[in-house]
Scaffold this motif. Structure first.
Motif, short mmCIF file in Angstrom:
data_model
loop_
_atom_site.label_atom_id
_atom_site.label_comp_id
_atom_site.label_asym_id
_atom_site.label_seq_id
_atom_site.Cartn_x
_atom_site.Cartn_y
_atom_site.Cartn_z
N LYS A 99 0.69 -1.16 -0.02
CA LYS A 99 0.17 0.03 0.29
C LYS A 99 0.83 1.15 -0.01
N ALA A 100 1.94 1.22 -0.45
CA ALA A 100 3.03 2.36 -0.43
C ALA A 100 2.79 3.14 -1.63
N ASN A 101 1.82 2.71 -2.48
CA ASN A 101 1.57 3.64 -3.59
C ASN A 101 2.51 3.82 -4.64
N GLY A 102 3.22 2.50 -4.97
CA GLY A 102 4.01 2.37 -6.02
C GLY A 102 5.48 3.22 -5.52
N LYS A 103 5.57 3.48 -4.21
CA LYS A 103 6.97 4.05 -3.99
C LYS A 103 8.06 2.72 -3.57
N VAL A 104 9.08 3.04 -3.40
CA VAL A 104 10.26 2.33 -3.32
C VAL A 104 10.56 1.95 -1.87
N PRO A 105 10.21 1.23 -1.09
CA PRO A 105 10.71 0.98 0.43
C PRO A 105 12.17 0.45 0.54
N ILE A 106 13.01 0.75 1.73
CA ILE A 106 13.94 -0.20 1.90
C ILE A 106 13.78 -0.80 2.99
N VAL A 107 14.00 -2.06 3.29
CA VAL A 107 13.88 -2.87 4.33
C VAL A 107 15.29 -3.33 4.90
N ASN A 108 15.78 -2.87 6.03
CA ASN A 108 17.01 -3.18 6.65
C ASN A 108 17.01 -4.26 7.35
N GLY A 109 17.94 -5.39 7.17
CA GLY A 109 17.96 -6.53 8.32
C GLY A 109 18.95 -6.42 9.19
N ASP A 110 18.93 -7.52 9.82
CA ASP A 110 19.77 -7.77 11.16
C ASP A 110 20.11 -9.00 11.27
N ILE A 111 20.81 -9.58 12.15
CA ILE A 111 21.42 -10.58 12.44
C ILE A 111 20.58 -11.48 13.65
N GLY A 112 19.96 -12.74 13.15
CA GLY A 112 19.15 -13.66 13.81
C GLY A 112 18.31 -14.46 12.74
N GLY A 142 20.14 6.34 9.10
CA GLY A 142 21.24 6.86 8.21
C GLY A 142 20.43 7.39 6.98
N GLN A 143 19.80 6.35 6.42
CA GLN A 143 19.16 6.63 5.15
C GLN A 143 18.14 7.77 5.15
N PHE A 144 17.35 7.91 6.33
CA PHE A 144 16.45 9.05 6.50
C PHE A 144 17.18 10.15 6.49
N HIS A 145 18.35 10.49 7.39
CA HIS A 145 18.92 11.58 7.44
C HIS A 145 19.74 11.86 6.04
N ALA A 146 20.14 10.93 5.29
CA ALA A 146 20.73 11.18 4.11
C ALA A 146 19.74 11.72 2.96
N GLY A 147 18.45 11.52 3.53
CA GLY A 147 17.36 12.30 2.42
C GLY A 147 16.51 11.55 1.70
N TYR A 148 16.63 10.17 2.01
CA TYR A 148 15.84 9.22 1.14
C TYR A 148 14.26 9.38 1.50
N LYS A 149 13.65 9.61 0.24
CA LYS A 149 12.20 9.97 0.00
C LYS A 149 11.44 9.13 -0.84
N ASP A 150 12.08 8.19 -1.29
CA ASP A 150 11.32 7.47 -2.31
C ASP A 150 10.20 6.55 -1.94
N GLY A 151 10.23 6.23 -0.69
CA GLY A 151 9.41 5.40 -0.11
C GLY A 151 9.70 5.08 1.50
N PRO A 152 8.78 4.27 1.90
CA PRO A 152 9.23 4.02 3.41
C PRO A 152 10.52 3.24 3.68
N ILE A 153 10.94 3.50 4.99
CA ILE A 153 12.21 2.96 5.49
C ILE A 153 11.90 2.31 6.70
N VAL A 154 12.33 0.81 6.52
CA VAL A 154 12.01 0.19 7.66
C VAL A 154 13.33 -0.82 7.94
N ALA A 155 13.38 -1.15 9.47
CA ALA A 155 14.44 -2.10 9.85
C ALA A 155 13.59 -3.20 10.67
#
Length: 208
Positions: free
Chosen positions: A20-33, A82-95
């Motif tokens: 439902k991000a309306n065609g925007k490009v999300p970034i999903v950041n993973g972790d260890i587990g 970091g992605q947020f403060h760098a100015g990424y605005k093309d979609g949601p940012i998730v961790a």
């Protein structure tokens, strides 16, 4: 991921919410587990690198295609802001991180996000155990490594104490409620934490 793993529900709900991000490009950041398998791409697709400066989205057909980054323990939530403060605005940012990683390596990054007003959604997949490396206890388990009873620490309580205003808990077996909670977090104009909580399926079977 094991059959019945609650992380499958978490990833499914995230996938549906991101649709439902309306065609925007999300970034999903993973972790260890255990959930780091969300970035192994075992579904078999191959993507070629590109020099294009335009954000390009790729479909998430399987849980194993969810993550875009997977660096070090505790790195996902740091990369997200970091992605947020760098100015990424093309979609949601998730961790995404688990309960063990939350306590072991994510707290400084949460403090930083709170203090420096980062925006994004941090999913904490709480299965009560350090499951990937052999089911060692963690501060959510209530038992020490030597089997003594211990106080259970609250992920949501700690997040609120660190200044995070949007903190919600959901059961990843309830796909509808989890999806709705993630959608709500994605619409927030603040740093949002969603805790998906359900005991590791292997431990549930052992206890039964």
């Amino acid at each position: 991921l094991c059959a019945g793993c609650p992380h499958l529900g978490s990833y499914w709900a995230l996938k549906q919410a991101l649709k439902k991000a309306n065609g925007k490009v999300p970034i999903v950041n993973g972790d260890i587990g255990c959930y780091e398998q969300g970035g192994y791409g075992i579904a078999g697709k191959e993507y070629k690198p590109s020099d294009s400066k335009e954000s390009k989205g790729y479909p998430i057909d399987a849980p194993y295609e969810t993550l875009d980054t997977n660096y070090i323990m505790g790195g996902g939530v740091g990369l997200m802001q970091g992605q947020f403060h760098a100015g990424y605005k093309d979609g949601p940012i998730v961790a995404v991180a688990g309960d063990s990683t939350f306590f072991h390596a994510c707290l400084p990054a949460i403090v930083n996000a709170s203090y420096n007003k980062a925006k994004g959604v941090f999913l904490v997949l709480d299965n009560f155990w350090t499951a990937m490396t052999g089911h060692q206890p963690d501060p959510c388990t209530g038992v020490t490594a030597t089997g003594d009873q211990a106080k259970v620490l609250s992920i949501e309580g700690i997040a609120k104490a660190l200044g995070i205003e949007f903190v919600e808990v959901t059961d990843p077996y309830d796909l509808k409620a989890t999806q709705e909670t993630i959608e709500k977090a994605l619409k927030s104009d603040k740093f949002a934490i969603v805790v998906t909580r359900r005991v590791c399926t292997l431990q549930a079977l052992r206890m039964k």
